[in-house]
Design an enzyme around this catalytic site. Structure first.
Site, PDB file in Angstrom:
ATOM      1  N   GLY A  16      45.350  41.025  42.410  1.00 50.48           N
ATOM      2  CA  GLY A  16      46.376  41.458  41.461  1.00 50.48           C
ATOM      3  C   GLY A  16      46.860  42.859  41.781  1.00 50.48           C
ATOM      4  N   CYS A 103      31.289  39.070  31.357  1.00 46.06           N
ATOM      5  CA  CYS A 103      31.597  39.104  32.794  1.00 46.06           C
ATOM      6  C   CYS A 103      31.494  40.537  33.324  1.00 46.06           C
ATOM      7  CB  CYS A 103      32.994  38.538  33.044  1.00 46.06           C
ATOM      8  SG  CYS A 103      33.449  38.562  34.780  1.00 46.06           S
ATOM      9  N   GLY A 127      40.168  47.883  38.736  1.00 41.90           N
ATOM     10  CA  GLY A 127      41.500  48.176  38.209  1.00 41.90           C
ATOM     11  C   GLY A 127      41.566  48.207  36.696  1.00 41.90           C
ATOM     12  N   CYS A 200      39.393  33.955  32.688  1.00 37.16           N
ATOM     13  CA  CYS A 200      39.515  33.812  34.145  1.00 37.16           C
ATOM     14  C   CYS A 200      39.243  32.407  34.645  1.00 37.16           C
ATOM     15  CB  CYS A 200      38.627  34.824  34.851  1.00 37.16           C
ATOM     16  SG  CYS A 200      36.963  34.925  34.200  1.00 37.16           S
TER      17      CYS A 200
END
EC number: 2.8.1.13
Length: 373
Positions: A16, A103, A127, A200
């Site tokens: 991404g 996660c 990020g 996800c």
């Protein structure tokens, strides 16, 4: 320029724009940067295309553009054991889990961090929109990202001081449009790629269909608290407290045309409770209790604090009093709160600093437990 070349930073790259710019900025600052793509899920879509393969191609393209080595590492087993099994267990228990919190705790800042350390990493970077600041005593504080709309400290609230000591968030002081324009100016392959949304491992798939592959649906009765039968529900796991859509009731059955909401669940009887009105009495609570309570720095075994809290992502902070004992907490609200959802995270803040958080077990209205599971 400070000599960062001796400091190795391993970047979690998803394919991404955010993680691409993270790697670019660190490279520009002179760090010894390695890009790692984490494959956490075997995700072939309905057309037989594995989206992870496409994302890895984007990681490779960006890494080549900025001149850093890159690798792919497979965490599918760790993800299944530590995140997905938890996700299913929570739904089985009638709760609404937050897999992103787990996660980050178990994969991105545990399995990935451990792997990065074997590569000689001094730090890992992602990020995420959050900031880390080190004080004069060497303690790391996690602060909200500058972009209020993108701040992700809610999802990072379970990180420990040990994890934060090894973490960099290069995007924390930037706003999302700035990140896009940095990517465009650098001509990165991912500059125009749209942001991923949703959980996800589900991606763009239909959530109901996805969940039913793993948990058999058990339809049951939909009732008002007064005992009126409102039809059939598709399975308690498909509904969350405060939800409006997907009930199939519309304005019918009520004299005042107010919309219908999920106001409670009874797991033992397999009943979904519904009621009219956004601020239905049963949706309002005055306190909650939480478990797996954790702080980003060492705290006493037992203490009370005044702070603010979020009960869901992107929600404005609310004033609370928190009584902590071990890894459990009672959180008392200054003002009644709507749709406090068991399984979701409660996250504590002191001004801009994220202090930590826990997982919501029950909501209470004036000392009486709300029937939410």
């Amino acid at each position: 320029m400070s000599d960062n070349s001796k400091t190795r930073v391993v970047v979690g790259m998803s394919g991404g724009v955010d993680s691409s710019v993270t790697a670019l900025l660190l490279k520009e600052q002179g760090y010894d940067v390695i890009g790692i793509f984490m494959k956490n899920w075997d995700d072939t879509d309905e057309f037989g295309v594995c989206t992870a393969t496409e994302d890895y191609k984007d990681v490779a393209a960006v890494a080549d553009q900025i001149g850093i080595p890159y690798y792919s590492v497979n965490f599918e087993k760790e993800y299944w054991d530590r995140v997905f099994e938890y996700f299913l267990a929570e739904y089985r228990a009638g709760r609404t889990p937050n897999p992103d919190v787990m996660c980050n705790k178990e994969i991105k800042f545990k399995a990935f961090l451990d792997y990065a350390l074997t590569l000689g990493a001094d730090y890992v970077a992602t990020g995420h929109y959050a900031q880390v600041k080190r004080d004069q005593d060497g303690l790391v504080h996690m602060l909200r990202g500058k972009d209020n709309n993108k701040d992700q400290t809610y999802f990072l609230s379970q990180l420990s001081q040990e994890q934060l000591q090894k973490t960099m968030f290069p995007l924390g002081h930037l706003e999302k449009p700035e990140v896009r324009s940095i990517a465009e100016r650098a001509g990165l392959a991912t500059a125009k790629k749209k942001d991923s949304t949703g959980i996800c491992f589900i991606g763009e798939k239909n959530f109901k269909e996805f969940l039913s592959q793993y948990l058999p649906a058990q339809p049951g009765r939909m009732m008002t608290l007064e005992g009126r039968d409102m039809g059939q529900h598709a399975g308690l796991m498909y509904y969350t407290i405060g939800q409006r859509g997907g009930l199939g009731i519309g304005g019918q059955h009520g004299g005042d045309n107010e919309p219908w909401f999920v106001v409670g669940k009874d797991l033992s009887q397999n009943i979904l409770y519904v009621g009219q009105g956004f601020y239905h009495d049963n949706l309002m609570s005055t306190s909650l209790d939480a478990s797996q309570v954790h702080f980003t720095k060492e705290m006493p075994e037992e203490f009370t604090m005044e702070c603010t809290a979020k009960f869901r992502y992107r929600q404005p902070d609310s004033k609370v009093t928190v009584h902590v004992k071990g890894d459990k907490a009672e959180v008392i609200f200054a003002e009644p709160q709507r749709a406090i959802t068991p399984g979701q995270a409660v996250v504590f803040y002191d001004g801009e600093e994220c202090l930590g958080g826990g997982l919501i077990d029950n909501a209470y209205r004036d000392g009486k437990v709300c029937q939410y599971v």
